[in-house]
Design a protein around this motif. Structure first.
Motif, PDB file in Angstrom:
ATOM      1  N   ALA A 268      54.369  37.182   8.102  1.00  0.00           N
ATOM      2  CA  ALA A 268      55.040  38.208   8.507  1.00  0.00           C
ATOM      3  C   ALA A 268      56.514  38.049   8.650  1.00  0.00           C
ATOM      4  O   ALA A 268      56.851  36.985   9.217  1.00  0.00           O
ATOM      5  CB  ALA A 268      54.432  39.059   9.774  1.00  0.00           C
ATOM      6  N   GLY A 269      57.266  39.091   8.626  1.00  0.00           N
ATOM      7  CA  GLY A 269      58.784  38.892   8.722  1.00  0.00           C
ATOM      8  C   GLY A 269      59.695  38.461   7.500  1.00  0.00           C
ATOM      9  O   GLY A 269      59.299  38.554   6.494  1.00  0.00           O
ATOM     10  N   ASP A 270      60.888  38.456   7.908  1.00  0.00           N
ATOM     11  CA  ASP A 270      61.985  38.128   6.953  1.00  0.00           C
ATOM     12  C   ASP A 270      61.535  36.726   6.017  1.00  0.00           C
ATOM     13  O   ASP A 270      61.005  35.994   6.757  1.00  0.00           O
ATOM     14  CB  ASP A 270      63.462  38.026   7.330  1.00  0.00           C
ATOM     15  CG  ASP A 270      63.669  39.506   8.190  1.00  0.00           C
ATOM     16  OD1 ASP A 270      62.953  40.505   7.740  1.00  0.00           O
ATOM     17  OD2 ASP A 270      64.624  39.409   8.850  1.00  0.00           O
ATOM     18  N   PHE A 271      62.004  36.818   5.012  1.00  0.00           N
ATOM     19  CA  PHE A 271      61.908  35.451   4.110  1.00  0.00           C
ATOM     20  C   PHE A 271      63.199  35.421   3.084  1.00  0.00           C
ATOM     21  O   PHE A 271      63.602  36.255   2.590  1.00  0.00           O
ATOM     22  CB  PHE A 271      60.674  34.871   3.793  1.00  0.00           C
ATOM     23  CG  PHE A 271      60.146  36.148   2.787  1.00  0.00           C
ATOM     24  CD1 PHE A 271      60.615  36.087   1.281  1.00  0.00           C
ATOM     25  CD2 PHE A 271      59.056  36.888   3.009  1.00  0.00           C
ATOM     26  CE1 PHE A 271      59.903  36.734   0.396  1.00  0.00           C
ATOM     27  CE2 PHE A 271      58.534  37.688   2.139  1.00  0.00           C
ATOM     28  CZ  PHE A 271      58.977  37.848   0.722  1.00  0.00           C
ATOM     29  N   GLN A 272      63.003  34.128   2.702  1.00  0.00           N
ATOM     30  CA  GLN A 272      63.785  33.828   1.188  1.00  0.00           C
ATOM     31  C   GLN A 272      62.834  32.917   0.503  1.00  0.00           C
ATOM     32  O   GLN A 272      62.586  31.893   0.856  1.00  0.00           O
ATOM     33  CB  GLN A 272      65.208  33.266   1.369  1.00  0.00           C
ATOM     34  CG  GLN A 272      65.986  34.087   2.329  1.00  0.00           C
ATOM     35  CD  GLN A 272      67.560  33.540   2.556  1.00  0.00           C
ATOM     36  OE1 GLN A 272      68.035  33.029   1.643  1.00  0.00           O
ATOM     37  NE2 GLN A 272      68.118  33.488   3.663  1.00  0.00           N
ATOM     38  N   PHE A 273      62.845  33.254  -0.668  1.00  0.00           N
ATOM     39  CA  PHE A 273      61.948  32.561  -1.849  1.00  0.00           C
ATOM     40  C   PHE A 273      62.594  32.518  -3.047  1.00  0.00           C
ATOM     41  O   PHE A 273      63.156  33.590  -3.550  1.00  0.00           O
ATOM     42  CB  PHE A 273      60.778  33.188  -1.927  1.00  0.00           C
ATOM     43  CG  PHE A 273      59.624  32.807  -2.859  1.00  0.00           C
ATOM     44  CD1 PHE A 273      59.310  31.599  -2.912  1.00  0.00           C
ATOM     45  CD2 PHE A 273      59.254  33.704  -3.993  1.00  0.00           C
ATOM     46  CE1 PHE A 273      58.562  31.089  -4.017  1.00  0.00           C
ATOM     47  CE2 PHE A 273      58.493  33.111  -5.267  1.00  0.00           C
ATOM     48  CZ  PHE A 273      58.353  31.608  -4.997  1.00  0.00           C
ATOM     49  N   SER A 274      62.848  31.190  -3.271  1.00  0.00           N
ATOM     50  CA  SER A 274      63.667  30.851  -4.593  1.00  0.00           C
ATOM     51  C   SER A 274      63.034  29.728  -5.231  1.00  0.00           C
ATOM     52  O   SER A 274      62.304  29.023  -5.039  1.00  0.00           O
ATOM     53  CB  SER A 274      65.160  30.844  -4.299  1.00  0.00           C
ATOM     54  OG  SER A 274      65.217  29.473  -3.359  1.00  0.00           O
ATOM     55  N   CYS A 275      63.620  29.625  -6.674  1.00  0.00           N
ATOM     56  CA  CYS A 275      63.376  28.630  -7.521  1.00  0.00           C
ATOM     57  C   CYS A 275      64.267  28.700  -8.667  1.00  0.00           C
ATOM     58  O   CYS A 275      64.874  29.643  -8.908  1.00  0.00           O
ATOM     59  CB  CYS A 275      61.855  28.406  -7.862  1.00  0.00           C
ATOM     60  SG  CYS A 275      61.323  29.903  -9.014  1.00  0.00           S
ATOM     61  N   ARG A 276      64.380  27.485  -9.352  1.00  0.00           N
ATOM     62  CA  ARG A 276      64.999  27.387 -10.741  1.00  0.00           C
ATOM     63  C   ARG A 276      63.987  27.830 -11.840  1.00  0.00           C
ATOM     64  O   ARG A 276      62.741  27.111 -11.715  1.00  0.00           O
ATOM     65  CB  ARG A 276      65.637  26.034 -10.815  1.00  0.00           C
ATOM     66  CG  ARG A 276      66.439  25.974 -12.123  1.00  0.00           C
ATOM     67  CD  ARG A 276      67.122  24.675 -12.065  1.00  0.00           C
ATOM     68  NE  ARG A 276      66.407  23.605 -12.087  1.00  0.00           N
ATOM     69  CZ  ARG A 276      66.952  22.153 -12.499  1.00  0.00           C
ATOM     70  NH1 ARG A 276      68.161  22.018 -12.281  1.00  0.00           N
ATOM     71  NH2 ARG A 276      65.860  21.219 -12.401  1.00  0.00           N
ATOM     72  N   VAL A 277      64.116  28.590 -12.653  1.00  0.00           N
ATOM     73  CA  VAL A 277      63.245  29.001 -13.885  1.00  0.00           C
ATOM     74  C   VAL A 277      63.834  28.446 -15.103  1.00  0.00           C
ATOM     75  O   VAL A 277      64.649  29.021 -15.418  1.00  0.00           O
ATOM     76  CB  VAL A 277      62.924  30.377 -13.828  1.00  0.00           C
ATOM     77  CG1 VAL A 277      62.023  30.814 -14.742  1.00  0.00           C
ATOM     78  CG2 VAL A 277      62.655  30.876 -12.294  1.00  0.00           C
ATOM     79  N   SER A 278      62.788  27.684 -15.960  1.00  0.00           N
ATOM     80  CA  SER A 278      63.304  27.218 -17.072  1.00  0.00           C
ATOM     81  C   SER A 278      62.167  27.706 -18.088  1.00  0.00           C
ATOM     82  O   SER A 278      61.006  27.795 -17.763  1.00  0.00           O
ATOM     83  CB  SER A 278      63.268  25.651 -17.292  1.00  0.00           C
ATOM     84  OG  SER A 278      64.468  25.262 -16.314  1.00  0.00           O
ATOM     85  N   VAL A 279      62.672  28.393 -19.207  1.00  0.00           N
ATOM     86  CA  VAL A 279      61.509  29.029 -20.356  1.00  0.00           C
ATOM     87  C   VAL A 279      61.981  28.422 -21.610  1.00  0.00           C
ATOM     88  O   VAL A 279      63.027  28.527 -22.005  1.00  0.00           O
ATOM     89  CB  VAL A 279      61.732  30.651 -20.426  1.00  0.00           C
ATOM     90  CG1 VAL A 279      60.384  30.982 -21.013  1.00  0.00           C
ATOM     91  CG2 VAL A 279      61.687  31.066 -18.878  1.00  0.00           C
TER      92      VAL A 279
END
Length: 208
Positions: free
Chosen positions: A68-79
Motif C-alpha cells: 500500500a502507499g506511494d511507489f515508483q516502478f521503473s525499468c529499461r525496455v528493449s523490443v
C-alpha cells in the motif's frame, strides 16, 4: 494456467499469465518474455461496429500486488520489433474492465513509439513521442490515488506522458510487465534495470 516467477527486483510475488513465456536471465537479472502471436490488451471505444476487434485481453502479463502507499516502478525496455504494435509494457491491472498499460510499441509507420492506454470500460489510447532506438526507460508512479507515466531515453531525464486515476472502488491494483504482438507472430521483450521503491515522486512535471 498461471505460474509464479521468482523475480528478486519485485518485493512482492509476481504471477505469469502464460506459462513458458517469461524467464529470468541469471547473469544480467533481466526478465525476458517471448510474446505469443496475436496477443494484446485493448477494448475498442468504437464498440462492436468498429473495424477493429472490440475486446482483446490476451497479452502475456507478469503481475503482482504492491504494498500500500506511494511507489515508483521503473525499468529499461528493449523490443526486437517485428510487426506493427509489437510492444513491451508496464501494466496496471484492477480487473478486466479497468486497467492501464504504458507501452514501447512499433507504430504503423514502423517507428518505435511511447504509447499509453487507460481503460475504464473502454480504452483511451494516446501516442506520446517517437524513440530513435529499440530501447527506452519507462516508469509508473503512484501518488496518493493517482498514477503518473514518465518515459526517458537515458534513464536520467524523464518526460511526463500521462497522469490519471484508474478505479477507486477496486482496492487491489496489481502492477508488472506485459508483452504483446497484436498483428504479428510474436516478439521478444527484455526488461532490465527493474526497480521498485516506495519513495514518493515529488516533482510530477519533470519527473524528479
Amino acid at each position: 494456467m498461471s505460474e509464479l516467477l521468482d523475480v528478486p527486483q519485485f518485493p512482492f510475488p509476481v504471477t505469469a499469465s502464460h506459462p513458458g513465456v517469461w524467464r529470468r536471465d541469471q547473469q544480467s537479472a533481466a526478465v525476458i518474455a517471448t510474446a505469443p502471436a496475436q496477443t494484446d490488451f485493448y477494448i475498442n471505444p468504437g464498440g462492436a461496429d468498429s473495424t477493429d476487434a472490440e475486446t482483446t485481453l490476451t497479452g502475456a502479463t507478469l503481475l503482482g500486488l504492491p504494498p500500500a502507499g506511494d511507489f515508483q516502478f521503473s525499468c529499461r525496455v528493449s523490443v526486437d520489433f517485428r510487426s506493427q504494435y509489437d510492444a513491451g509494457v508496464l501494466m496496471l491491472w484492477a480487473d478486466e474492465r479497468h486497467w492501464a498499460k504504458f507501452c514501447f510499441e512499433l507504430s504503423p509507420s514502423s517507428s518505435p513509439m511511447i504509447v499509453s492506454v487507460v481503460t475504464r470500460g473502454v480504452s483511451d489510447d494516446a501516442n506520446a513521442f517517437v524513440v530513435d532506438d529499440r530501447t527506452v526507460w519507462l516508469r509508473v508512479s503512484r501518488i496518493d490515488r493517482s498514477y503518473a507515466y514518465h518515459a526517458s531515453t537515458d534513464g536520467t531525464t524523464w518526460q511526463l506522458v500521462r497522469v490519471f486515476r484508474l478505479d477507486d472502488e477496486i482496492a487491489d491494483h496489481r502492477i508488472g510487465l506485459e508483452a504483446q504482438s497484436p498483428s504479428g507472430d510474436g516478439c521478444t521483450v527484455t526488461f532490465d534495470h527493474i526497480s521498485f521503491t516506495s519513495q514518493r515522486l515529488t516533482e510530477l512535471r519533470d519527473g524528479s
